[in-house]
Design a protein around this motif. Structure first.
Motif, PDB file in Angstrom:
ATOM      1  N   ASP A  77     -13.786 -18.444  47.705  1.00  0.00           N
ATOM      2  CA  ASP A  77     -14.001 -17.435  46.686  1.00  0.00           C
ATOM      3  C   ASP A  77     -15.199 -16.594  47.091  1.00  0.00           C
ATOM      4  OD1 ASP A  77     -13.598 -16.086  44.379  1.00  0.00           O
ATOM      5  OD2 ASP A  77     -13.790 -17.831  43.064  1.00  0.00           O
ATOM      6  N   CYS A  78     -15.368 -15.455  46.471  1.00  0.00           N
ATOM      7  CA  CYS A  78     -16.482 -14.572  46.789  1.00  0.00           C
ATOM      8  C   CYS A  78     -17.818 -15.292  46.567  1.00  0.00           C
ATOM      9  CB  CYS A  78     -16.408 -13.321  45.916  1.00  0.00           C
ATOM     10  SG  CYS A  78     -17.889 -12.297  46.037  1.00  0.00           S
ATOM     11  N   ARG A  79     -18.673 -15.272  47.572  1.00  0.00           N
ATOM     12  CA  ARG A  79     -19.979 -15.949  47.502  1.00  0.00           C
ATOM     13  C   ARG A  79     -20.829 -15.380  46.373  1.00  0.00           C
ATOM     14  NH1 ARG A  79     -18.895 -20.184  50.486  1.00  0.00           N
ATOM     15  NH2 ARG A  79     -17.922 -19.574  52.454  1.00  0.00           N
ATOM     16  N   ARG A  80     -20.817 -14.064  46.286  1.00  0.00           N
ATOM     17  CA  ARG A  80     -21.671 -13.388  45.315  1.00  0.00           C
ATOM     18  C   ARG A  80     -21.244 -13.746  43.887  1.00  0.00           C
ATOM     19  NH1 ARG A  80     -25.094  -9.415  46.919  1.00  0.00           N
ATOM     20  NH2 ARG A  80     -24.005  -9.307  48.914  1.00  0.00           N
ATOM     21  N   ILE A 130     -20.587  -4.350  50.761  1.00  0.00           N
ATOM     22  CA  ILE A 130     -21.041  -5.231  51.853  1.00  0.00           C
ATOM     23  C   ILE A 130     -21.360  -6.567  51.211  1.00  0.00           C
ATOM     24  CG2 ILE A 130     -22.767  -5.557  53.662  1.00  0.00           C
ATOM     25  CD1 ILE A 130     -23.068  -2.398  53.472  1.00  0.00           C
ATOM     26  N   CYS A 131     -20.326  -7.384  51.021  1.00  0.00           N
ATOM     27  CA  CYS A 131     -20.491  -8.520  50.122  1.00  0.00           C
ATOM     28  C   CYS A 131     -20.726  -9.836  50.841  1.00  0.00           C
ATOM     29  CB  CYS A 131     -19.284  -8.610  49.205  1.00  0.00           C
ATOM     30  SG  CYS A 131     -19.501  -9.834  47.917  1.00  0.00           S
ATOM     31  N   CYS A 132     -19.665 -10.455  51.329  1.00  0.00           N
ATOM     32  CA  CYS A 132     -19.824 -11.808  51.855  1.00  0.00           C
ATOM     33  C   CYS A 132     -18.723 -12.122  52.854  1.00  0.00           C
ATOM     34  CB  CYS A 132     -19.793 -12.819  50.718  1.00  0.00           C
ATOM     35  SG  CYS A 132     -18.196 -12.911  49.907  1.00  0.00           S
ATOM     36  N   ASP A 133     -18.773 -13.298  53.464  1.00  0.00           N
ATOM     37  CA  ASP A 133     -17.768 -13.663  54.450  1.00  0.00           C
ATOM     38  C   ASP A 133     -16.382 -13.719  53.820  1.00  0.00           C
ATOM     39  OD1 ASP A 133     -19.283 -15.975  53.346  1.00  0.00           O
ATOM     40  OD2 ASP A 133     -17.663 -17.146  54.271  1.00  0.00           O
ATOM     41  N   TYR A 134     -16.298 -14.181  52.576  1.00  0.00           N
ATOM     42  CA  TYR A 134     -14.991 -14.251  51.931  1.00  0.00           C
ATOM     43  C   TYR A 134     -14.409 -12.853  51.713  1.00  0.00           C
ATOM     44  CZ  TYR A 134     -11.261 -15.397  48.720  1.00  0.00           C
ATOM     45  OH  TYR A 134     -10.039 -15.522  48.136  1.00  0.00           O
ATOM     46  N   CYS A 135     -15.296 -11.898  51.417  1.00  0.00           N
ATOM     47  CA  CYS A 135     -14.846 -10.526  51.180  1.00  0.00           C
ATOM     48  C   CYS A 135     -14.732  -9.716  52.461  1.00  0.00           C
ATOM     49  CB  CYS A 135     -15.761  -9.833  50.183  1.00  0.00           C
ATOM     50  SG  CYS A 135     -15.780 -10.611  48.563  1.00  0.00           S
ATOM     51  N   GLY A 136     -14.757 -10.396  53.602  1.00  0.00           N
ATOM     52  CA  GLY A 136     -14.456  -9.701  54.847  1.00  0.00           C
ATOM     53  C   GLY A 136     -15.644  -9.292  55.705  1.00  0.00           C
TER      54      GLY A 136
HETATM   55 ZN   LIG Z   1     -17.902 -11.388  48.137  1.00  0.00          ZN
END
Ligand SMILES: [Zn+2]
Lengths: 354, 504
Positions: free
Chosen positions: B437-440, B457-463
């Motif tokens: 799931d999204c880290r943030r 620019i979110c997290c590894d899960y979001c690409g």
């Molecule tokens: Zn994310």
């Protein structure tokens, strides 16, 4: 030999000649302020390394002793935990010190207390002046000790001259002092300094840069500071740096412990040991330790009140004949129930190093 | 009322507030007790510094760490405020006496919680007009927080004795339960909560799965070669921090050093200041590094070892990107990594056996723990193999002449509860690492927050990944490195003003 610390430990073992347990080395390097260690420093000629590695641990000691044993650098004596340097060890020590000369100005016993204070003040004063001169008002003090900070603040408050002038004087005095020192020593000292746009280096960083051992860098740094202290004390050419140790010099006999200084004051007022013990609520034993410490720091201190001239010469004769500093052996030799260990210690102290 | 923007400009030289600051200050100025949750590096201390100039009474600040306290006091002094007192156990008797005589004349008084338990301190404080009582790192008061300090428990009582002064509780990270606990333990009653988002939008959050120590080590090398600018690499072990430093140096990364609590104070200070000044680029540190380190342009934080709670993780990654430019946090995780924090947590509290042993020893010997000599304490620690923290646990809990045997059950229960709470936190953090799931979102969920808008620019899960981070990397100014020529020139460079300049 692996490193400089080992050389220092082996040097101490050599000096102790198997007459003390290895823990005496530990106390010596740590600079333990006990009368035993202070006396040993003098008896065995180790005042130079006294208190030069406050971070030294028992574990470090034990590991190195084991290593020496494995390599036959030392031999166990009849007593537990007492060792003597072997012929092999002696050879190694000599050749090691040839390449890494022993610091010559080191005087831990004399400068142990003032060294960190002197360095702290010098370090922070230079940082402060450096920023002021370059019109930088904001900086983070590299020395956190409130006493050091207070000193530098007071110093700048009292010396109201032009800051650029102070900087120039400081520069000139340091140049003159460092010109008398070896290349390595002055590079180490300069690299340790913090000023505008530059933060000092750690010992480890300097060691890497100079391609020498960290422990050697630490000893050379101490040697550099001790040489500066000695030069500043001896001469009137360094008025500015002398003010950094002014309070220490004024405090009377600077290498006595605080408590011993108090005892000395009472003695000078004409009080005897028992009275002093009573007033100070200390054991007479403790006052005896203070007396020995006083005589060690000044062997012209009169001891006739505590040991008769006759007894003194008997004890001295026994020490000479036995060629040892072992209290028990000396006491057996003089064979006089009236003579106490305390009196023997006083005479030993008076005879001093050697 | 004076315009608070005007004070901000005049005293601090800022044109505008950072998020959360104004709300907290306005709440205080309207006379309401306030709980402020502001992320690390967002200028928490301004929340009590600014009101000091409006209230014109003494501001009392309780801070858990000596270094932190000293740091805040130094920063105030650096900005020209002279009327600052730090009360700590390092002051000499004389300094303390003279400080107490002039207590009313200080605008800011910093003190550690243990100072408050000393006789006479409260009495002296009662004699002055306290305009604001500040509790920094207020989560330390909660047993369910990640950094509980028993000293903090007395603060409620202290507040009562000081006649319920206007109070500001500050924290960077506190869950709802912890915030409730803070308000309750401090007896604040009606309180105005100003809670900023825990989300640090400019920090990309990456978790990378690793399979061995060696893989981690080479990955760190790759990352520090990829990323420009300053970075912190966190470790749970001093030894590993040193080893990885050496590994990096051997592989051509020059500007790196380690930092941990086992170093001498002076060496530690040098490394810290080298890092802040930019002379040193990368620090391999234990959690001992960071408190009070004000550096705005840290570009990345890498975790070689995982921290034991979400709160600690946020605290540590929060040291990146305080200049609000794009930054990144990379957590390297391999299976079994949780063993280390688990072990460290175990070490923080005594076992049942140790509790029984110590209590019956005290009972049998009829000794009082507080009165033991240092060598008796050392002996006690040896007998029951207590570490320093465990020994402190006993000295804090066993007070006075109460029969210690009567406290055994209570202490055991307390330890069980705290251990369970700690394990719960670790477990939740592990779940976050494992989550698909999204880290943030996961972080915000932990603090019961809702996300306002999607972060590109979110997290590894979001690409996102480390390579893509490099594409959005802000420009890093390359500092001019002073090279060492001769010792004389160097000394002149420090002390003498350059007449003719190669100065720009
Ligand atoms: Zn994310």
């Amino acid at each position: 030999m692996n490193n400089y610390l080992q050389a220092i430990i082996l040097y101490a073992i050599k000096k102790f000649q198997g007459e003390r347990s290895i823990y005496a080395i530990y106390h010596m390097l740590q600079g333990k302020k006990s009368s035993q260690t202070i006396q040993d420093a003098h008896l065995f000629g180790l005042t130079n390394i006294f208190g030069t590695i406050p971070r030294f641990t028992r574990q470090q000691l034990n590991q190195n002793i084991e290593w020496f044993l494995k390599h036959d650098f030392i031999k166990l004596m009849d007593k537990t935990d007492a060792y003597e340097i072997s012929v092999q060890g002696e050879k190694m020590l000599v050749s090691y010190l040839e390449n890494n000369p022993f610091p010559t100005y080191l005087n831990g016993w004399k400068y142990q207390n003032i060294t960190p204070v002197f360095w702290g003040r010098l370090n922070l004063l230079i940082q402060t002046i450096s920023h002021i001169v370059h019109n930088e008002r904001r900086f983070y003090p590299i020395q956190q000790n409130p006493k050091i900070q207070h000193f530098v603040k007071e110093f700048l408050h009292t010396n109201r001259q032009d800051r650029v002038l102070i900087a120039t004087h400081l520069f000139e005095e340091l140049i003159s002092l460092l010109e008398r020192q070896s290349d390595l020593k002055r590079d180490i000292l300069i690299l340790k300094l913090t000023g505008v746009n530059r933060i000092g280096h750690t010992f480890e960083q300097i060691a890497k840069r100079k391609d020498v051992e960290e422990e050697y860098v630490r000893f050379m740094f101490l040697d550099s500071l001790h040489q500066m202290l000695a030069d500043t004390e001896m001469s009137t050419d360094y008025p500015l740096l002398a003010t950094l140790i002014y309070d220490w010099k004024r405090s009377g006999n600077p290498h006595l412990t605080q408590s011993t200084q108090t005892t000395l004051r009472y003695i000078q007022e004409g009080k005897n040991m028992w009275e002093i013990a009573e007033i100070r609520r200390l054991k007479v034993n403790t006052i005896e330790d203070h007396l020995v410490e006083i005589v060690l720091s000044d062997n012209s201190f009169p001891i006739a009140d505590y040991v008769s001239i006759e007894d003194e010469s008997k004890i001295a004769a026994a020490i000479k004949e036995l060629g040892t500093k072992k209290l028990k052996a000396i006491k057996q030799m003089v064979d006089n129930k009236q003579i106490s260990f305390f009196q023997i210690r006083l005479v030993l102290a008076k005879l001093g190093d050697g | 009322m004076m315009n608070i923007e005007a004070v901000l400009k005049e005293k601090f030289g800022f044109d505008e507030f950072r998020p959360g600051q104004k709300e907290v200050i306005e709440s205080l100025m309207s006379g309401r007790h306030t709980l402020g949750m502001l992320p690390t590096g967002s200028g928490k201390s301004l929340c009590y510094q600014l009101p000091a100039y409006l209230i014109n009474k003494t501001v009392l600040i309780v801070s858990p760490l000596l270094s932190l306290m000293q740091d805040q006091a130094d920063q105030l002094k650096m900005s020209g405020e002279k009327s600052v007192l730090t009360l700590n156990s390092f002051l000499t008797l004389n300094q303390k006496r003279s400080a107490f005589e002039r207590l009313h004349s200080y605008r800011f008084i910093f003190l550690s919680p243990e100072m408050l338990s000393l006789e006479g301190v409260i009495k002296s404080l009662k004699s002055i007009d306290i305009g604001l009582f500040v509790i920094d790192e207020a989560h330390c008061i909660s047993q369910w927080g990640y950094d509980f300090r028993p000293d903090y428990l007395n603060l409620g009582e202290v507040r009562r004795e000081l006649n319920d002064p206007l109070t500001l509780a500050l924290t960077a990270t506190a869950t709802i339960e912890v915030r409730r606990d803070i308000v309750g333990k401090l007896n604040l009653g009606q309180v105005n909560e100003t809670v900023s988002s825990v989300d640090r939008e400019n920090i990309g959050i990456l978790v990378e799965r690793m399979f061995s120590y060696d893989e981690k080590q080479s990955r760190v090398l790759e990352l520090v070669r990829k990323f420009t600018g300053s970075g912190i690499i966190y470790f749970s072990s001093k030894k590993v921090a040193e080893a990885v430093t050496r590994f990096l140096q051997e592989n051509g990364v020059d500007s790196v050093n380690y930092y941990h609590g086992g170093m001498e104070q002076e060496q530690r200070m040098l490394i810290q200041q080298q890092f802040i000044s930019g002379q040193l680029k990368i620090i391999c540190a234990t959690s001992a590094f960071g408190m009070g380190v004000n550096k705005s342009d840290v570009r990345y934080v890498i975790h070689f070892h995982m921290p034991s709670t979400m709160e600690a993780y946020l605290q540590e990654i929060g040291r990146a990107g305080r200049d609000r430019k794009q930054s990144v946090a990379v957590l390297l995780y391999s299976d079994g990594d949780e063993g280390l924090p688990m072990h460290l947590m175990e070490q923080q509290l005594p076992t049942d056996m140790q509790i029984e042993g110590v209590c019956s020893f005290l009972n049998d010997s009829q000794k009082i723990l507080e009165n033991l000599t240092p060598s008796e304490k050392e002996q006690l620690s040896l007998t029951f193999s207590l570490n320093e923290i465990q020994l402190r646990f006993f000295t804090q809990l066993i007070k006075g002449t109460n029969n210690p045997l009567h406290q055994v059950a209570e202490m055991k229960e307390y330890c069980h509860k705290r251990k369970a709470a700690n394990q719960g936190k670790l477990h939740k953090f592990l779940q976050w690492i494992d989550a698909q799931d999204c880290r943030r979102l996961g972080i915000m969920d932990y603090f019961a927050e809702k996300q306002q808008e999607v972060n590109p620019i979110c997290c590894d899960y979001c690409g996102m990944d480390a390579d893509k981070m490099v594409d959005v990397w802000p420009e890093v100014k390359v500092d001019h490195v002073n090279s060492y020529s001769t010792w004389k020139k160097e000394l002149a460079f420090i002390l003498l003003k350059k007449e003719t300049g190669n100065e720009k």
